[in-house]
Design a protein around this motif. Structure first.
Motif, PDB file in Angstrom:
ATOM      1  N   ALA A 104       1.084  -1.162  -0.132  1.00 22.01           N
ATOM      2  CA  ALA A 104       0.150   0.005  -0.002  1.00 22.01           C
ATOM      3  C   ALA A 104       0.846   1.177  -0.033  1.00 22.01           C
ATOM      4  N   ILE A 105       0.649   2.068  -0.976  1.00 22.18           N
ATOM      5  CA  ILE A 105       1.202   3.315  -0.918  1.00 22.18           C
ATOM      6  C   ILE A 105       0.347   4.512  -1.154  1.00 22.18           C
ATOM      7  N   LYS A 106       0.303   5.541  -0.545  1.00 26.18           N
ATOM      8  CA  LYS A 106      -0.909   6.510  -0.649  1.00 26.18           C
ATOM      9  C   LYS A 106      -0.348   7.199  -2.212  1.00 26.18           C
ATOM     10  N   GLY A 107      -1.514   7.485  -3.088  1.00 26.07           N
ATOM     11  CA  GLY A 107      -1.207   8.055  -4.312  1.00 26.07           C
ATOM     12  C   GLY A 107      -0.919   7.249  -5.280  1.00 26.07           C
ATOM     13  N   GLU A 108      -0.749   5.730  -5.056  1.00 25.56           N
ATOM     14  CA  GLU A 108      -0.437   4.697  -5.950  1.00 25.56           C
ATOM     15  C   GLU A 108      -1.289   4.678  -7.294  1.00 25.56           C
ATOM     16  N   ASP A 109      -0.505   4.373  -8.385  1.00 22.37           N
ATOM     17  CA  ASP A 109      -1.339   4.647  -9.588  1.00 22.37           C
ATOM     18  C   ASP A 109      -2.335   3.443  -9.913  1.00 22.37           C
ATOM     19  N   GLU A 110      -3.190   3.544 -10.844  1.00 18.91           N
ATOM     20  CA  GLU A 110      -3.983   2.025 -11.095  1.00 18.91           C
ATOM     21  C   GLU A 110      -3.304   0.725 -11.225  1.00 18.91           C
TER      22      GLU A 110
END
Length: 445
Positions: free
Chosen positions: A101-107
């Protein structure tokens, strides 16, 4: 500690994340009591679990509880903007829980992380929004065109019996959101739900409190953090008057807003009117609102014709799980210019008439995109119900129909009683005479 697999932003953030996790734990006494019992009894020993959830400090304490119960847990994000990066780092480094999980991860990253959860071959799953279960069902049904490319790359390497085992080995899935339960009931209706689901969202200790008080407070918190605006005196339009809408409307009014409610359900609309709110169609509310908040769980609640008549400076956000309630493609099409990031979590759209509209949190769930989500004290009940429903489903593996099940009443009542105890509140019990009266029919006036 041995290296734990995962994909997080920066492991050096773990120290701050651990502090946040421990701070949240102080306000989660019910879940803490369950974790202590789980650690002693190991009800989930040997069970692989995949959880697709908002990765917050409160969720981290649920993850710790499941691991304490013996589960081999893997966690991934259920929304690209809801992850707290320091918490994710701490889960990996301090608690040994694989976290993707990474905040702002792309689709692509989002679905690559869901693929990691699928590869874990879970015996139990948890969802916020049913993305994980949906991917499993599409694979089992061989509907590869409906699966994201990142998931499809892996799924196409599986043999037919391996695809079937994705759901055949699952005791049950827990669903935490209204949106997810709606999707899962639609699967059940269409005859494609291939595993039992426990609608944790529908537990009374969840939706009466989490949806109403948690969403109510955290949504307004998200709006204020994103905009630094005064709520008092503004006309706040709340789209939807379910439990989440009730909470948002109540909290907005409590901060001095003039609240307008829009609804499609006549019963809920009547309830909103009798609760003292103005009720009108969104087409009318769009002309007069200053702040718009959608909490319906449905698609395109605010569309081009509504954006076009909004006042200059109107702020628009969504507190439903998926980013589909605002038709942002419509807004982009009728705008003459767009400016991303005029403020963190705020994008500006300029209409042909010169009016400026501000979309908060990219139209994603505002209380997690721009704030920290629900307070720990209310998530204490929701996650206690999650943990106990998981234990119950494992004990009943193979005995549950492939449909959406309610949380057992005894689980709900246990959580409520324990919560009252931790709050120092006592309640009455029936006398023998009262109990007999309620179980009989002979005595009248």
């Amino acid at each position: 500690m041995a290296t734990v697999r995962g994909d997080v932003k920066d492991l050096s953030l773990a120290g701050v994340g651990k502090q946040r996790i421990q701070w949240a734990e102080r306000d989660m006494p019910v879940l803490r009591a369950i974790r202590e019992r789980f650690e002693a009894e190991q009800p989930l020993k040997g069970k692989r679990m995949s959880a697709c959830l908002h990765v917050t400090a409160e969720t981290a304490n649920l993850a710790r509880t499941l691991k304490a119960g013996g589960a081999d847990l893997l966690l991934c994000a259920s929304n690209p903007l809801s992850t707290q990066d320091d918490v994710a780092a701490s889960l990996v480094q301090d608690y040994g829980i694989p976290t993707y999980a990474i905040k702002g991860e792309d689709e692509n990253s989002y679905y690559r992380h869901i693929t990691a959860a699928l590869r874990h071959a879970p015996h139990v799953t948890m969802d916020d929004g049913a993305d994980l279960v949906s991917a499993m069902i599409f694979i089992v049904l061989d509907r590869m065109d409906d699966v994201h490319a990142e998931v499809r790359k892996w799924a196409e390497t599986l043999k037919p019996d391996e695809r079937k085992s994705l759901v055949a080995n699952v005791a049950a899935s827990m669903e935490e959101t209204t949106t997810g339960v709606i999707r899962l009931r639609a699967m059940e209706k269409d005859g494609v739900l291939k595993l039992p689901v426990i609608a944790v969202n529908d537990a009374q200790t969840k939706h009466f409190f989490d949806n109403r008080y948690g969403t109510g407070q955290s949504t307004i918190d998200g709006v204020i953090r994103a905009t630094d605006t005064l709520i008092a005196g503004r006309r706040a339009v709340v789209c939807g008057y379910g439990w989440c809408g009730k909470g948002v409307a109540s909290r907005a009014r409590g901060m001095g807003a003039n609240v307008i409610v829009t609804e499609i359900d006549p019963i809920r609309a009547l309830e909103a009117a009798m609760d003292g709110f103005l009720v009108m169609p969104i087409a009318e509310a769009a002309k007069v609102g200053d702040l718009f908040i959608t909490v319906t769980g449905n698609i395109h609640v605010i569309r081009a014709e509504h954006f076009a008549v909004m006042r200059d400076g109107a702020m628009i956000c969504n507190s439903g799980h998926f980013n589909v309630e605002l038709a942002l493609d419509d807004l982009a099409e009728i705008s003459v210019s767009q400016k991303k990031g005029v403020r963190e979590f705020v994008d500006e759209y300029v209409l042909k008439n010169g009016n400026r509209l501000y979309v908060l949190g990219e139209g994603r769930v505002i209380n997690l995109a721009a704030a920290h989500g629900h307070p720990a004290s209310v998530m204490d009940m929701s996650f206690a119900a999650q943990a106990l429903a998981t234990e119950w489903s494992v004990k009943h593996k193979g005995k549950l129909e492939h449909k959406v099940h309610q949380v057992p009443k005894q689980v709900d009542e246990f959580v409520a009683k324990l919560k009252l105890e931790t709050m120092g509140i006592s309640i009455d019990t029936l006398t023998a005479e009262q109990d007999k009266y309620l179980r009989s029919w002979e005595m009248g006036t």
